[in-house]
Write a protein that holds these residues in place. Structure first.
Motif, PDB file in Angstrom:
ATOM      1  N   PRO A  53       0.889  -1.185  -0.036  1.00  0.00           N
ATOM      2  CA  PRO A  53       0.010   0.154   0.048  1.00  0.00           C
ATOM      3  C   PRO A  53       0.818   1.136  -0.180  1.00  0.00           C
ATOM      4  CG  PRO A  53      -0.757  -1.298   1.559  1.00  0.00           C
ATOM      5  CD  PRO A  53       0.397  -1.867   1.117  1.00  0.00           C
ATOM      6  N   TRP A  97      -3.644   5.618 -12.619  1.00  0.00           N
ATOM      7  CA  TRP A  97      -4.284   5.707 -11.163  1.00  0.00           C
ATOM      8  C   TRP A  97      -5.687   5.866 -11.135  1.00  0.00           C
ATOM      9  CZ3 TRP A  97      -5.563   9.731  -7.750  1.00  0.00           C
ATOM     10  CH2 TRP A  97      -5.305   9.268  -6.439  1.00  0.00           C
ATOM     11  N   MET A 150      -8.699   1.821  -3.453  1.00  0.00           N
ATOM     12  CA  MET A 150      -7.604   2.098  -2.693  1.00  0.00           C
ATOM     13  C   MET A 150      -7.960   1.342  -1.152  1.00  0.00           C
ATOM     14  SD  MET A 150      -4.844   3.268  -3.670  1.00  0.00           S
ATOM     15  CE  MET A 150      -4.072   3.767  -2.219  1.00  0.00           C
ATOM     16  N   GLU A 177      -2.244  10.630  -5.200  1.00  0.00           N
ATOM     17  CA  GLU A 177      -2.932  11.163  -4.427  1.00  0.00           C
ATOM     18  C   GLU A 177      -2.080  12.418  -3.507  1.00  0.00           C
ATOM     19  OE1 GLU A 177      -5.729  12.414  -2.391  1.00  0.00           O
ATOM     20  OE2 GLU A 177      -6.144  10.605  -3.090  1.00  0.00           O
ATOM     21  N   ILE A 203      -6.991  -2.406  -1.494  1.00  0.00           N
ATOM     22  CA  ILE A 203      -5.718  -2.398  -1.609  1.00  0.00           C
ATOM     23  C   ILE A 203      -5.129  -2.522  -0.379  1.00  0.00           C
ATOM     24  CG2 ILE A 203      -3.521  -1.786  -2.396  1.00  0.00           C
ATOM     25  CD1 ILE A 203      -5.211  -0.487  -4.819  1.00  0.00           C
ATOM     26  N   GLU A 204      -5.529  -1.249   0.546  1.00  0.00           N
ATOM     27  CA  GLU A 204      -5.064  -1.221   1.716  1.00  0.00           C
ATOM     28  C   GLU A 204      -5.331  -2.548   2.669  1.00  0.00           C
ATOM     29  OE1 GLU A 204      -6.721   2.664   2.830  1.00  0.00           O
ATOM     30  OE2 GLU A 204      -5.261   3.588   1.653  1.00  0.00           O
ATOM     31  N   LEU A 221       1.217   3.670  -5.957  1.00  0.00           N
ATOM     32  CA  LEU A 221      -0.174   3.890  -5.288  1.00  0.00           C
ATOM     33  C   LEU A 221      -0.282   5.275  -4.581  1.00  0.00           C
ATOM     34  CD1 LEU A 221      -0.649   0.460  -3.570  1.00  0.00           C
ATOM     35  CD2 LEU A 221      -1.926   1.358  -5.474  1.00  0.00           C
ATOM     36  N   THR A 240      -7.970  -5.936  -7.115  1.00  0.00           N
ATOM     37  CA  THR A 240      -7.766  -4.921  -8.057  1.00  0.00           C
ATOM     38  C   THR A 240      -6.954  -5.264  -9.521  1.00  0.00           C
ATOM     39  OG1 THR A 240      -7.464  -3.450  -6.273  1.00  0.00           O
ATOM     40  CG2 THR A 240      -6.576  -2.526  -8.289  1.00  0.00           C
ATOM     41  N   LEU A 292      -7.058   2.733  -9.713  1.00  0.00           N
ATOM     42  CA  LEU A 292      -6.216   2.502  -8.259  1.00  0.00           C
ATOM     43  C   LEU A 292      -7.242   3.431  -7.183  1.00  0.00           C
ATOM     44  CD1 LEU A 292      -2.431   2.497  -9.309  1.00  0.00           C
ATOM     45  CD2 LEU A 292      -4.088   0.455  -9.040  1.00  0.00           C
ATOM     46  N   ARG A 293      -7.225   4.791  -7.549  1.00  0.00           N
ATOM     47  CA  ARG A 293      -7.953   5.437  -6.638  1.00  0.00           C
ATOM     48  C   ARG A 293      -9.257   4.966  -6.342  1.00  0.00           C
ATOM     49  NH1 ARG A 293     -10.007  11.668  -7.214  1.00  0.00           N
ATOM     50  NH2 ARG A 293      -9.951  12.173  -5.059  1.00  0.00           N
TER      51      ARG A 293
END
Length: 445
Positions: free
Chosen positions: A200, A290, A298, A209, A301-302, A205, A309, A294-295
């Protein structure tokens, strides 16, 4: 005046350069804080530098930015070179009243008379460009340097990849050095993503952000519009609808901000006829990836479910990659094809005619078309007779002239009748030094 998008490595480059130079130097990084607190930090950084007269700032603390910049000139050696780096200059331009004028005065009166290299570094592209614009105080007092991402040839050399895999890496990493540095040499895109999504805190990743937090700390509307464009919406009407039905004036303001900051690109069809069918896309390939994959995910993923994903990316990869690679292909062809000042695309409102590649003498309204082309970026499917026939039909909708037809294919070509064919190796060659570029166009003609 050094500019480039966030996370591109400008600060690390300046720090490395100053350290390797062996010269006395000072490095100050501004932040979006109180101007007086920033002034105190500036004085502390100069006092902690390797400038020989740095004790001036410990002995006498200037009370204003004007006095501090003038005193900086006094701290520089008269008879030997030195380096001063002012990083994140746009924060000072925003928060210190008349900072550009203060800097211009200090430069003209003191700094320019010393053998000093002054590096002004910033990530807000529009503000850094404005710093040297006409009628601004610092106009023509410095040289502009743009730090861009690693290009495909550099990515290939760094990661030891085939040309095909190089473009996979380019659309995922965007050429960001921090992200590329995580990529194991010789690894496929799936090997890399499996590793990065399992951590993460990986640069893949967190870079997105951090960039948005610094670029748009309070502009929630701009971030929402950016996410909508990143999800795949391209037209003004569709973006407004997908963003919750926001008003056209609100969307226009958000889009103008995103374009000014270089985060979003606004494009018109390229042809000999004017058009108003504007489209929007994310400028940075990494941010495009992203925002799309990804966003929104998240949280999973965390909680260490990056496998979910990865599975989602794999299911949409072929169609997403086909569109994501198009801007990079156009930029490559602009470097490869002689005489093409502009390489864009053409589309109609209903997308009944859509041409991936249009080479012309200028944009967006061309005087002369040089070539029309199609991109087929599939894993195991070559550009074939069906694709060539469709391209020829679309040419007839754009021009009555027999403009040369070209194909760009990841998996080769199985048809004839094309003026030129480009594959991944040719596109990588476009980014190599000029002597290495003998184009397929030149060979075929």
């Amino acid at each position: 005046m050094v500019r480039g998008r966030r996370r591109i490595g400008k600060s690390a480059l300046a720090e490395e350069f100053a350290g390797r130079s062996g010269l006395p130097f000072a490095y100050y990084t501004a932040s979006p804080g109180d101007p007086q607190a920033e002034l105190s930090q500036f004085m502390d950084d100069i006092a902690a530098s390797t400038l020989p007269a740095r004790d001036l700032f410990a002995e006498s603390a200037p009370g204003t930015w004007n006095a501090a910049l003038l005193q900086l000139g006094q701290a520089l050696p008269d008879d030997s070179p030195s380096i001063v780096v002012l990083d994140e200059v746009p924060y000072l331009m925003e928060r210190v009243e008349a900072f550009e004028g203060l800097l211009q005065r200090a430069w003209d009166r003191v700094l320019s008379r010393k053998p000093v290299l002054l590096l002004l570094v910033g990530s807000d592209l529009s503000m850094m460009e404005a710093l040297n614009s006409y009628e601004r105080p610092f106009h023509q007092r410095g040289t502009e340097v743009v730090v861009g991402p690693l290009n495909p040839a550099e990515i290939q050399r760094m990661l030891g990849l085939s040309a095909k895999d190089t473009f996979d890496a380019a659309v995922v990493t965007g050429g960001l050095p921090l992200v590329c540095a995580e990529w194991p040499r010789g690894a496929s895109v799936w090997e890399y993503l499996h590793q990065a999504l399992g951590n993460p805190l990986s640069a893949l990743l967190v870079s997105g952000e951090r960039s948005l937090a610094a670029e748009f700390p309070t502009q929630a509307q701009a971030r929402e519009v950016l996410q909508t464009i990143g999800s795949g919406e391209r037209t003004f009407t569709n973006i407004a609808r997908a963003a919750g039905g926001i008003s056209h004036s609100t969307l226009s303001r958000a889009a103008d901000l995103l374009i000014a900051k270089g985060v979003v690109t606004s494009e018109l069809p390229l042809s000999t006829r004017p058009s108003k069918e504007r489209r929007y896309r994310i400028s940075d390939p990494y941010l495009r990836f992203w925002l799309r994959f990804l966003r929104p995910h998240m949280p999973e993923i965390e909680r260490r479910r990056g496998d979910l994903t990865l599975r989602r990316i794999a299911s949409q990869w072929s169609s997403w990659r086909g569109r994501a690679v198009e801007p990079l292909v156009r930029e490559s062809l602009a470097r490869l094809v002689p005489g093409s000042a502009a390489v864009g695309a053409y589309w109609t409102r209903g997308n009944d005619v859509e041409i991936d590649l249009v080479g012309a003498d200028r944009a967006p309204v061309a005087g002369k078309l040089h070539f029309l082309g199609s991109i087929k970026w599939l894993e195991n499917s070559p550009f074939d007779d069906h694709d060539a026939a469709a391209l020829a039909r679309h040419r007839a909708a754009v021009t009555d002239e027999l403009v040369p037809l070209v194909a760009v294919s990841r998996s080769g070509v199985s048809c004839t009748g094309l003026s030129a064919v480009y594959g991944p190796d040719d596109l990588v060659r476009a980014w190599q030094p000029a002597l290495a570029r003998q184009t397929v166009w030149e060979i075929s003609t």
